[in-house]
Design an enzyme around this catalytic site. Structure first.
Site, PDB file in Angstrom:
ATOM      1  N   ASP A  28       0.879  -1.214   0.041  1.00 51.34           N
ATOM      2  CA  ASP A  28       0.013  -0.020  -0.121  1.00 51.34           C
ATOM      3  C   ASP A  28       0.836   1.163  -0.028  1.00 51.34           C
ATOM      4  O   ASP A  28       1.781   1.199   0.729  1.00 51.34           O
ATOM      5  CB  ASP A  28      -0.791   0.033   1.259  1.00 51.34           C
ATOM      6  N   ASN A  84     -12.762  -2.702   3.558  1.00 54.35           N
ATOM      7  CA  ASN A  84     -13.862  -1.760   3.653  1.00 54.35           C
ATOM      8  C   ASN A  84     -14.722  -1.887   2.375  1.00 54.35           C
ATOM      9  O   ASN A  84     -14.170  -2.174   1.304  1.00 54.35           O
ATOM     10  CB  ASN A  84     -13.214  -0.246   3.722  1.00 54.35           C
ATOM     11  N   GLN A  91     -14.584   2.984   2.100  1.00 58.46           N
ATOM     12  CA  GLN A  91     -14.057   2.373   1.039  1.00 58.46           C
ATOM     13  C   GLN A  91     -13.736   3.556   0.050  1.00 58.46           C
ATOM     14  O   GLN A  91     -14.444   4.357  -0.348  1.00 58.46           O
ATOM     15  CB  GLN A  91     -14.834   1.288   0.105  1.00 58.46           C
ATOM     16  N   HIS A  97     -10.554  -5.077  -1.994  1.00 60.78           N
ATOM     17  CA  HIS A  97      -9.311  -5.206  -1.551  1.00 60.78           C
ATOM     18  C   HIS A  97      -9.093  -5.587   0.016  1.00 60.78           C
ATOM     19  O   HIS A  97     -10.103  -4.959   0.684  1.00 60.78           O
ATOM     20  CB  HIS A  97      -8.296  -3.866  -1.929  1.00 60.78           C
ATOM     21  N   HIS A  99      -6.926  -5.184   3.244  1.00 62.38           N
ATOM     22  CA  HIS A  99      -5.611  -4.792   3.844  1.00 62.38           C
ATOM     23  C   HIS A  99      -5.072  -5.539   4.831  1.00 62.38           C
ATOM     24  O   HIS A  99      -5.601  -6.080   5.812  1.00 62.38           O
ATOM     25  CB  HIS A  99      -5.901  -3.427   4.762  1.00 62.38           C
TER      26      HIS A  99
HETATM   27  P1  5GP Z   1      -9.509   2.044   1.329  1.00 55.95           P
HETATM   28  O1  5GP Z   1      -9.872   3.201   2.028  1.00 55.95           O
HETATM   29  O2  5GP Z   1     -10.502   2.043  -0.114  1.00 55.95           O
HETATM   30  O3  5GP Z   1      -9.783   0.753   1.957  1.00 55.95           O
HETATM   31  O4  5GP Z   1      -8.017   1.713   0.736  1.00 55.95           O
HETATM   32  C1  5GP Z   1      -7.581   2.190  -0.341  1.00 55.95           C
HETATM   33  C2  5GP Z   1      -6.098   2.039  -0.184  1.00 55.95           C
HETATM   34  O5  5GP Z   1      -5.461   2.182  -1.409  1.00 55.95           O
HETATM   35  C3  5GP Z   1      -5.461   3.143   0.684  1.00 55.95           C
HETATM   36  O6  5GP Z   1      -4.581   2.441   1.724  1.00 55.95           O
HETATM   37  C4  5GP Z   1      -4.306   3.910  -0.401  1.00 55.95           C
HETATM   38  O7  5GP Z   1      -3.277   4.256   0.416  1.00 55.95           O
HETATM   39  C5  5GP Z   1      -4.213   2.655  -1.350  1.00 55.95           C
HETATM   40  N1  5GP Z   1      -3.849   3.232  -2.732  1.00 55.95           N
HETATM   41  C6  5GP Z   1      -4.529   4.267  -3.097  1.00 55.95           C
HETATM   42  N2  5GP Z   1      -3.905   4.546  -4.446  1.00 55.95           N
HETATM   43  C7  5GP Z   1      -2.864   3.884  -4.619  1.00 55.95           C
HETATM   44  C8  5GP Z   1      -1.672   3.473  -5.463  1.00 55.95           C
HETATM   45  O8  5GP Z   1      -1.786   4.218  -6.724  1.00 55.95           O
HETATM   46  N3  5GP Z   1      -0.790   2.666  -5.433  1.00 55.95           N
HETATM   47  C9  5GP Z   1      -0.864   1.844  -4.002  1.00 55.95           C
HETATM   48  N4  5GP Z   1       0.105   0.894  -3.917  1.00 55.95           N
HETATM   49  N5  5GP Z   1      -1.884   1.952  -3.195  1.00 55.95           N
HETATM   50  C10 5GP Z   1      -2.798   3.042  -3.409  1.00 55.95           C
END
Ligand code: 5GP
Ligand code: ZN
Length: 132
Positions: A28, A84, A91, A97, A99
């Site tokens: 991440d 999420n 989310q 995804h 984590h």
């Molecule tokens: P969510 O809040 O949707 O559960 O988490 C999305 C996750 O995707 C976040 O922790 C964010 O840091 C990660 N993320 C967003 N864009 C990118 C990206 O371009 N590359 C990587 N490696 N992680 C990303």
């Protein structure tokens, strides 16, 4: 095309930890703690509500394998798995995804819990509604 689909097809670079024909695990970008990793299906599935069971099995197998790779290499003690689904649940990227967040102690990573006292009458009613 979503940001994670672009990561899968290589349009956006990523640091890949584990991969099969159907799933991929990569670091991440935000690194809540050292080794914070995301495991995603290669096909674009938005959330748990669209997830088919076979992809779910593939994903969780990859979560187990990736968690063990991380634990063996980084030597942390505990770990949070977080997923999420939908904006109300936090989310942000609408590609399913999971984590993997290693926990080291004193790592300044906090998840807020909302404690509620158990009401056994309510729980019994809820259980009946969910199982009948
Ligand atoms: P969510 O809040 O949707 O559960 O988490 C999305 C996750 O995707 C976040 O922790 C964010 O840091 C990660 N993320 C967003 N864009 C990118 C990206 O371009 N590359 C990587 N490696 N992680 C990303
Ligand atoms: Zn996608």
């Amino acid at each position: 095309m979503c940001v994670f689909c672009k990561i899968i097809n290589g349009e956006i670079p990523s640091y890949k930890i584990y991969e099969t024909d159907t799933v991929m695990a990569f670091l991440d970008i935000s690194q809540n703690t050292k080794g914070h990793t995301l495991v995603i299906p290669k096909k674009h599935i938005e959330s748990i509500f669209d997830l088919d069971e076979q992809t779910g099995r593939d994903l969780f197998e990859a979560v187990v394998k990736t968690t063990n790779i991380l634990k063996n290499k980084l030597g942390f003690k505990d770990v949070n798995l977080l997923n999420n689904n939908g904006s109300l649940a936090g989310q942000v990227v609408n590609h399913y995804h999971i984590h993997i967040i290693p926990r080291y102690g004193n790592d300044e990573c906090y998840f807020k819990e909302s404690p509620h006292e158990a009401n056994f009458e309510e729980l019994a009613k809820l259980c009946e509604k969910l199982t009948k």
